[in-house]
Design a protein around this motif. Structure first.
Motif, PDB file in Angstrom:
ATOM      1  N   TYR A 194       0.824  -1.207   0.000  1.00  0.00           N
ATOM      2  CA  TYR A 194       0.000   0.000   0.000  1.00  0.00           C
ATOM      3  C   TYR A 194       0.858   1.256   0.000  1.00  0.00           C
ATOM      4  N   ASN A 195       2.106   1.145   0.426  1.00  0.00           N
ATOM      5  CA  ASN A 195       3.073   2.237   0.351  1.00  0.00           C
ATOM      6  C   ASN A 195       2.540   3.523   0.989  1.00  0.00           C
ATOM      7  N   ILE A 196       2.154   3.424   2.257  1.00  0.00           N
ATOM      8  CA  ILE A 196       1.681   4.601   2.980  1.00  0.00           C
ATOM      9  C   ILE A 196       2.724   4.983   4.025  1.00  0.00           C
ATOM     10  N   SER A 197       2.689   6.237   4.459  1.00  0.00           N
ATOM     11  CA  SER A 197       3.669   6.718   5.437  1.00  0.00           C
ATOM     12  C   SER A 197       3.450   6.041   6.790  1.00  0.00           C
ATOM     13  N   ASP A 198       4.467   6.105   7.635  1.00  0.00           N
ATOM     14  CA  ASP A 198       4.367   5.508   8.970  1.00  0.00           C
ATOM     15  C   ASP A 198       3.266   6.183   9.791  1.00  0.00           C
ATOM     16  N   MET A 199       3.116   7.511   9.618  1.00  0.00           N
ATOM     17  CA  MET A 199       2.054   8.218  10.335  1.00  0.00           C
ATOM     18  C   MET A 199       0.684   7.672   9.950  1.00  0.00           C
ATOM     19  N   SER A 242      -9.636  -4.676  16.337  1.00  0.00           N
ATOM     20  CA  SER A 242      -9.158  -5.980  15.872  1.00  0.00           C
ATOM     21  C   SER A 242      -9.825  -6.397  14.573  1.00  0.00           C
ATOM     22  N   CYS A 243     -10.932  -5.744  14.238  1.00  0.00           N
ATOM     23  CA  CYS A 243     -11.767  -6.247  13.147  1.00  0.00           C
ATOM     24  C   CYS A 243     -11.969  -5.270  11.999  1.00  0.00           C
ATOM     25  N   SER A 244     -11.442  -4.066  12.094  1.00  0.00           N
ATOM     26  CA  SER A 244     -11.676  -3.106  11.014  1.00  0.00           C
ATOM     27  C   SER A 244     -10.486  -2.164  10.876  1.00  0.00           C
ATOM     28  N   ARG A 245     -10.469  -1.494   9.749  1.00  0.00           N
ATOM     29  CA  ARG A 245      -9.453  -0.477   9.457  1.00  0.00           C
ATOM     30  C   ARG A 245     -10.114   0.564   8.569  1.00  0.00           C
ATOM     31  N   TYR A 246      -9.478   1.713   8.469  1.00  0.00           N
ATOM     32  CA  TYR A 246     -10.006   2.723   7.567  1.00  0.00           C
ATOM     33  C   TYR A 246      -9.740   2.289   6.130  1.00  0.00           C
ATOM     34  N   LYS A 247     -10.608   2.701   5.229  1.00  0.00           N
ATOM     35  CA  LYS A 247     -10.536   2.285   3.828  1.00  0.00           C
ATOM     36  C   LYS A 247      -9.153   2.633   3.265  1.00  0.00           C
ATOM     37  N   MET A 248      -8.436   1.610   2.820  1.00  0.00           N
ATOM     38  CA  MET A 248      -7.048   1.775   2.417  1.00  0.00           C
ATOM     39  C   MET A 248      -6.857   2.660   1.187  1.00  0.00           C
ATOM     40  N   THR A 284      -8.547   5.349   0.429  1.00  0.00           N
ATOM     41  CA  THR A 284      -8.627   6.722   0.916  1.00  0.00           C
ATOM     42  C   THR A 284      -7.373   7.078   1.702  1.00  0.00           C
ATOM     43  N   VAL A 285      -6.943   6.165   2.590  1.00  0.00           N
ATOM     44  CA  VAL A 285      -5.736   6.399   3.388  1.00  0.00           C
ATOM     45  C   VAL A 285      -4.528   6.562   2.478  1.00  0.00           C
ATOM     46  N   ARG A 286      -4.426   5.734   1.449  1.00  0.00           N
ATOM     47  CA  ARG A 286      -3.291   5.813   0.511  1.00  0.00           C
ATOM     48  C   ARG A 286      -3.290   7.170  -0.214  1.00  0.00           C
ATOM     49  N   ASN A 287      -4.459   7.645  -0.607  1.00  0.00           N
ATOM     50  CA  ASN A 287      -4.539   8.944  -1.282  1.00  0.00           C
ATOM     51  C   ASN A 287      -4.095  10.081  -0.366  1.00  0.00           C
ATOM     52  N   PHE A 288      -4.564  10.083   0.885  1.00  0.00           N
ATOM     53  CA  PHE A 288      -4.152  11.124   1.831  1.00  0.00           C
ATOM     54  C   PHE A 288      -2.652  11.053   2.114  1.00  0.00           C
ATOM     55  N   SER A 289      -2.123   9.838   2.217  1.00  0.00           N
ATOM     56  CA  SER A 289      -0.691   9.671   2.457  1.00  0.00           C
ATOM     57  C   SER A 289       0.123  10.192   1.278  1.00  0.00           C
ATOM     58  N   ALA A 290      -0.323   9.915   0.056  1.00  0.00           N
ATOM     59  CA  ALA A 290       0.376  10.375  -1.149  1.00  0.00           C
ATOM     60  C   ALA A 290       0.373  11.901  -1.244  1.00  0.00           C
ATOM     61  N   LEU A 291      -0.686  12.538  -0.724  1.00  0.00           N
ATOM     62  CA  LEU A 291      -0.770  13.999  -0.733  1.00  0.00           C
ATOM     63  C   LEU A 291      -0.024  14.636   0.447  1.00  0.00           C
ATOM     64  N   ASN A 292       0.619  13.790   1.267  1.00  0.00           N
ATOM     65  CA  ASN A 292       1.382  14.227   2.449  1.00  0.00           C
ATOM     66  C   ASN A 292       0.528  14.975   3.469  1.00  0.00           C
ATOM     67  N   TYR A 293      -0.749  14.608   3.567  1.00  0.00           N
ATOM     68  CA  TYR A 293      -1.605  15.175   4.599  1.00  0.00           C
ATOM     69  C   TYR A 293      -1.262  14.513   5.933  1.00  0.00           C
ATOM     70  N   THR A 294      -1.457  15.268   7.000  1.00  0.00           N
ATOM     71  CA  THR A 294      -1.184  14.751   8.337  1.00  0.00           C
ATOM     72  C   THR A 294      -2.494  14.261   8.954  1.00  0.00           C
ATOM     73  N   PRO A 295      -2.510  13.004   9.452  1.00  0.00           N
ATOM     74  CA  PRO A 295      -3.745  12.493  10.056  1.00  0.00           C
ATOM     75  C   PRO A 295      -4.133  13.288  11.301  1.00  0.00           C
ATOM     76  N   ASN A 296      -5.420  13.544  11.435  1.00  0.00           N
ATOM     77  CA  ASN A 296      -6.019  14.265  12.562  1.00  0.00           C
ATOM     78  C   ASN A 296      -5.541  15.712  12.684  1.00  0.00           C
ATOM     79  N   VAL A 297      -4.864  16.226  11.664  1.00  0.00           N
ATOM     80  CA  VAL A 297      -4.529  17.649  11.602  1.00  0.00           C
ATOM     81  C   VAL A 297      -5.200  18.228  10.364  1.00  0.00           C
ATOM     82  N   GLU A 298      -4.778  17.732   9.208  1.00  0.00           N
ATOM     83  CA  GLU A 298      -5.376  18.191   7.957  1.00  0.00           C
ATOM     84  C   GLU A 298      -6.567  17.317   7.544  1.00  0.00           C
TER      85      GLU A 298
END
Length: 142
Positions: A56-61, A80-86, A88-102
């Motif tokens: 998925y190549n997402i940032s550590d954050m 244990s049973c769910s995660r955020y949609k990968m 969407t997470v991959r797109n935000f990571s690629a745009l270098n957005y910061t989780p829970n800030v931007e």
């Protein structure tokens, strides 16, 4: 009516062979007790969370933020049973957005563990749950 002693006379008296067989069977019964006890250790389900493959190549954050935090037994824990949609997470990571800030991570859609699970090795090195080959989603150890 014949009695038991008459019927079993051909077996002979209690000798070394009968004693050996008796003790061999007695020892095997003791060992069977340990077989029944081991399931307590190998049958436990270790703590686990959804697997997020490296591909998925997402940032550590974002890798850390990709698992929702839920209230379980009065304690906040990673789900244990769910995660955020990968996707969407991959797109935000690629745009270098910061989780829970931007990005408010809690507004991202949730999905099930489609890639399997990561199992903790804090308590157990291996359990039947973590090593099960018959499960649809195969987990990997943390």
């Amino acid at each position: 009516i014949r009695d038991y002693d008459d019927i079993s006379d051909f077996l002979g008296t209690w000798g070394p062979f009968q004693l050996t067989v008796f003790f061999a069977l007695a020892i095997s019964i003791l060992l069977n007790g340990f077989v029944g006890l081991y399931i307590v250790f190998v049958g436990d389900t270790p703590s686990h969370e959804c697997l997020i493959p490296e591909e998925y190549n997402i940032s550590d954050m974002w890798r850390e933020a990709a698992i929702p935090v839920v209230m379980q037994d009065g304690v906040l824990k990673r789900s244990s049973c769910s995660r955020y949609k990968m996707e969407t997470v991959r797109n935000f990571s690629a745009l270098n957005y910061t989780p829970n800030v931007e990005v408010n991570v809690s507004e991202i859609e949730v999905e099930s563990c489609v890639n399997g699970w990561n199992y903790s090795k804090e308590v157990y090195e291996s359990t039947t749950v973590a090593e099960s080959k018959f499960l649809i989603n195969k987990g990997q150890a943390v």
